[in-house]
Design an enzyme around this catalytic site. Structure first.
Site, PDB file in Angstrom:
ATOM      1  N   ARG A 194       3.181  -7.760   4.991  1.00 17.75           N
ATOM      2  CA  ARG A 194       2.195  -7.971   6.316  1.00 17.75           C
ATOM      3  C   ARG A 194       0.695  -7.954   6.005  1.00 17.75           C
ATOM      4  O   ARG A 194       0.288  -8.790   6.987  1.00 17.75           O
ATOM      5  CB  ARG A 194       2.218  -6.504   6.724  1.00 17.75           C
ATOM      6  N   CYS A 299      -1.910   7.247   4.729  1.00 20.53           N
ATOM      7  CA  CYS A 299      -1.116   8.456   4.256  1.00 20.53           C
ATOM      8  C   CYS A 299      -1.860   9.785   4.408  1.00 20.53           C
ATOM      9  O   CYS A 299      -1.168  10.808   4.159  1.00 20.53           O
ATOM     10  CB  CYS A 299      -0.497   8.283   3.096  1.00 20.53           C
ATOM     11  N   GLU A 399       6.334  11.289  11.050  1.00 23.85           N
ATOM     12  CA  GLU A 399       5.327  10.415  10.586  1.00 23.85           C
ATOM     13  C   GLU A 399       5.359   9.391  11.916  1.00 23.85           C
ATOM     14  O   GLU A 399       6.232   8.631  11.828  1.00 23.85           O
ATOM     15  CB  GLU A 399       5.310   9.833   9.600  1.00 23.85           C
TER      16      GLU A 399
HETATM   17  P1  NAD Z   1       7.039   0.245   3.804  1.00 23.55           P
HETATM   18  O1  NAD Z   1       8.049   1.138   3.162  1.00 23.55           O
HETATM   19  O2  NAD Z   1       7.540  -0.431   4.997  1.00 23.55           O
HETATM   20  O3  NAD Z   1       6.824  -0.895   2.872  1.00 23.55           O
HETATM   21  C1  NAD Z   1       6.420  -0.879   1.379  1.00 23.55           C
HETATM   22  C2  NAD Z   1       6.956  -1.887   0.436  1.00 23.55           C
HETATM   23  O4  NAD Z   1       8.356  -1.820   0.515  1.00 23.55           O
HETATM   24  C3  NAD Z   1       6.493  -3.266   0.885  1.00 23.55           C
HETATM   25  O5  NAD Z   1       6.094  -3.831  -0.167  1.00 23.55           O
HETATM   26  C4  NAD Z   1       8.101  -3.859   1.401  1.00 23.55           C
HETATM   27  O6  NAD Z   1       8.093  -4.943   1.287  1.00 23.55           O
HETATM   28  C5  NAD Z   1       9.105  -2.788   0.859  1.00 23.55           C
HETATM   29  N1  NAD Z   1      10.102  -2.576   1.682  1.00 23.55           N
HETATM   30  C6  NAD Z   1      10.082  -2.129   2.748  1.00 23.55           C
HETATM   31  N2  NAD Z   1      11.318  -2.052   3.346  1.00 23.55           N
HETATM   32  C7  NAD Z   1      12.190  -2.303   2.170  1.00 23.55           C
HETATM   33  C8  NAD Z   1      13.919  -2.092   2.014  1.00 23.55           C
HETATM   34  N3  NAD Z   1      14.331  -1.824   3.201  1.00 23.55           N
HETATM   35  N4  NAD Z   1      14.196  -2.527   0.749  1.00 23.55           N
HETATM   36  C9  NAD Z   1      13.156  -2.973  -0.247  1.00 23.55           C
HETATM   37  N5  NAD Z   1      11.914  -3.128   0.147  1.00 23.55           N
HETATM   38  C10 NAD Z   1      11.270  -2.544   1.135  1.00 23.55           C
HETATM   39  O7  NAD Z   1       5.774   1.024   4.115  1.00 23.55           O
HETATM   40  P2  NAD Z   1       4.564   0.492   4.689  1.00 23.55           P
HETATM   41  O8  NAD Z   1       4.944   0.471   6.374  1.00 23.55           O
HETATM   42  O9  NAD Z   1       3.887  -1.067   4.196  1.00 23.55           O
HETATM   43  O10 NAD Z   1       3.458   1.477   4.379  1.00 23.55           O
HETATM   44  C11 NAD Z   1       3.201   2.609   5.476  1.00 23.55           C
HETATM   45  C12 NAD Z   1       3.922   3.921   4.631  1.00 23.55           C
HETATM   46  O11 NAD Z   1       3.313   4.139   3.494  1.00 23.55           O
HETATM   47  C13 NAD Z   1       3.702   5.228   5.441  1.00 23.55           C
HETATM   48  O12 NAD Z   1       4.852   5.771   5.415  1.00 23.55           O
HETATM   49  C14 NAD Z   1       2.616   5.860   4.380  1.00 23.55           C
HETATM   50  O13 NAD Z   1       2.428   7.477   4.861  1.00 23.55           O
HETATM   51  C15 NAD Z   1       3.258   5.520   3.245  1.00 23.55           C
HETATM   52  N6  NAD Z   1       1.955   5.691   2.358  1.00 23.55           N
HETATM   53  C16 NAD Z   1       1.984   6.361   1.500  1.00 23.55           C
HETATM   54  C17 NAD Z   1       0.946   6.879   0.472  1.00 23.55           C
HETATM   55  C18 NAD Z   1       1.225   7.851  -0.556  1.00 23.55           C
HETATM   56  O14 NAD Z   1       0.181   8.106  -1.622  1.00 23.55           O
HETATM   57  N7  NAD Z   1       1.940   8.875  -0.334  1.00 23.55           N
HETATM   58  C19 NAD Z   1      -0.004   5.949   0.454  1.00 23.55           C
HETATM   59  C20 NAD Z   1      -0.091   4.652   1.321  1.00 23.55           C
HETATM   60  C21 NAD Z   1       1.057   4.896   2.100  1.00 23.55           C
END
Ligand code: NAD
Length: 498
Positions: A194, A299, A399
């Site tokens: 994104r 997060c 969330e």
């Molecule tokens: P996301 O899970 O949609 O994507 C994260 C990564 O995973 C991306 O690089 C994406 O390409 C990949 N991805 C997504 N769906 C996938 C799938 N089905 N198969 C394989 N790869 C896949 O997360 P997001 O929306 O980009 O980020 C927001 C989320 O991250 C929120 O839930 C937030 O709470 C969390 N977050 C957690 C922390 C922490 O430290 N715990 C820190 C920052 C963000």
């Protein structure tokens, strides 16, 4: 909600949308990208900034092979020399920190102030990794039998990969990258599809650092296929992941099935407990920043406020929160006075607006409704506050990742902790109080890994682990600090008789 004037963000858009390239073995290469490209748009204006190649298994293979080839020689470099290379990276990133911050705002949407903070935090992780000679030191025990000594040494795991989310497009890659290479590994980054342009800039900077050999740091753009390529590639030894809880679980299961070490940081639903004795001059601004900063897309965002005390005091706090939220500036991240930025994409705004509608339909009281003009890119959403009597509702437990603060009530701290600990998540939380006893009871009893006392966003500095609990992590070792060194090394114990 007040609306901030839009600045002319056309100036920062690309003249025409170029397709990003991968960075492999020290060169920029076009991805094969069998499934084509995605669009990368400015969240504030909707303008097309770049096209993102959807790299596939063959693109991953090229990067992993390059990383494997480069790693043995890098492992042979003395730890103090590797630390110097990380130092050089720190200097190069610092020189261009403003440029990175501006790109974070243009690609992800957050305010420039927030973006500067993010870049500062990322550079802090690079600084922490500079201590690697000290952090890598092993242990020994002399004379366990006659003439027999035992020593423990740490060795790199090999090739490691990081898969990162959209909400901190500069900081989260920098949570992993410096520790991984300082420990003697080589590294492949797959940033969020994104907003991958800050990662591209970080790799441009890496390219300019002579102390970092080719092949040690590689960048592959893409989405699911690229992720699966990394998870399934036998040449990848360990996976670091940050993203939604459902994706984290998927990453954990597929990594485990393929025999890989993993750390998968997931989602959150953080509570902010407001005690009746809280100082509202401290509490209200802290909650505004926590709930509505970065449009709630952190997060560590406080997304549920637990009001403790009698009804009269609860209503007083709620009125103060509502008044402060209604005065927040809503607008593009680069505009003066913006406090609530756009959401990352129109679908994200739509998803949060629908959650507000559902919560109100299910009986939550709509104290403040932020659903006004969605702006040119249909991504603007003002701050919303909803109070619910149902502590197990979607509003209170799921969330929602937007500028939306749920409010629940509790008669006392015990009941507040029961609510806090009823969450499936355990990332972070804060208490607001002037009582040391209440703060201590909260610190002792709250089931979350990062706590704040009179702090809205309890983000640990980089020398400590980013230590979520429960469904906020799959795996046991966190990002940053000693945990990072533990994750990126294998231990070897040698018993010798002489
Ligand atoms: P996301 O899970 O949609 O994507 C994260 C990564 O995973 C991306 O690089 C994406 O390409 C990949 N991805 C997504 N769906 C996938 C799938 N089905 N198969 C394989 N790869 C896949 O997360 P997001 O929306 O980009 O980020 C927001 C989320 O991250 C929120 O839930 C937030 O709470 C969390 N977050 C957690 C922390 C922490 O430290 N715990 C820190 C920052 C963000």
């Amino acid at each position: 909600m007040s609306t901030v004037e839009t600045t002319d963000s056309r100036q920062r858009a690309e003249p025409e949308a170029r397709t990003l390239r991968n960075y492999v073995a020290g060169s920029w290469v076009e991805a094969e990208a069998p499934d084509g490209t995605l669009e990368d748009r400015d969240p504030a204006t909707g303008e097309l900034a770049a096209r993102i190649p959807l790299s596939g298994a063959s693109d991953i293979d090229v990067a992993v092979r390059a990383a494997r080839e480069a790693q043995p020689a890098w492992r042979d470099v003395a730890p103090q020399r590797r630390a110097r290379a990380v130092f050089a990276l720190r200097e190069a990133l610092s020189e261009r920190r403003e440029e990175i911050a501006r790109l974070v705002t243009a690609d992800m949407g957050k305010t420039l102030g927030d973006a500067r903070g993010e870049v500062g935090r990322g550079i802090e992780s690079v600084e922490a990794a500079c201590a690697i000679p000290h952090l890598l030191k092993g242990q020994n025990l002399e004379g366990v039998a006659r003439g027999v000594d035992v020593e423990l040494v740490r060795q790199p795991v090999g090739v490691v990969a990081a898969i990162t989310p959209f909400n901190f497009p500069a900081m989260i890659p920098l949570w992993f990258l410096p520790y991984a290479i300082a420990c003697g590994n080589s590294f492949v980054l797959k940033p969020s599809e994104r907003d991958p342009r800050p990662s591209e800039l970080i790799f441009e900077i890496i390219d300019s650092v002579d102390e970092l050999p080719d092949g040690i740091l590689n960048l592959v753009h893409g989405a699911r296929d690229a992720v699966n390529g990394l998870l399934d590639h036998p040449g990848v030894d360990a996976i670091s992941f940050v993203g939604q809880a459902s994706t984290a679980r998927y990453i954990a299961e597929r990594s485990a099935a393929n025999g890989k070490r993993f750390q998968a940081l997931g989602g959150a639903k953080n509570s902010l407990v407001v005690m009746p004795d809280a100082d509202l001059e401290v509490t209200v601004p802290a909650i505004m920043g926590s709930a509505f900063g970065a449009a709630g897309q952190r997060c560590l965002a406080g997304s549920v406020c637990v009001l403790v005390g009698d009804r009269g005091r609860q209503d007083e706090v709620l009125a103060a929160l509502s008044e402060a939220a209604s005065e927040l500036g809503v607008g593009p991240g680069d505009a003066e006075g913006t406090e609530v930025c756009p959401l990352v994409a129109p679908e994200a705004r739509e998803r949060v607006a629908e959650a507000i509608e559902r919560a109100a339909g299910e009986g939550a009281e709509l104290i403040l409704d932020g659903r006004g003009d969605p702006g040119p890119a249909k991504t603007m959403l003002g701050p919303s506050i909803l109070a619910t009597e149902d502590p197990e509702s979607e509003l209170a437990r799921t969330e929602l990742f937007g500028p939306l603060l749920a409010v629940v009530r509790a008669p006392d701290l015990e009941a507040a902790l029961e609510f806090v600990n009823g969450s499936r998540y355990g990332n972070a939380g804060s208490i607001f109080t002037t009582s040391g006893g209440a703060a201590r009871a909260y610190r002792y009893g709250a089931q979350a890994g990062m706590l704040g006392v009179n702090i809205g966003v309890a983000a640990p500095i980089s020398w400590f682990p980013f230590s979520g609990w429960k469904d906020s992590i799959d795996g046991d070792l966190h990002a940053n600090g000693d945990d990072a060194v533990e994750f990126y090394t294998r231990k070897k114990v040698v018993t010798s008789r002489w």
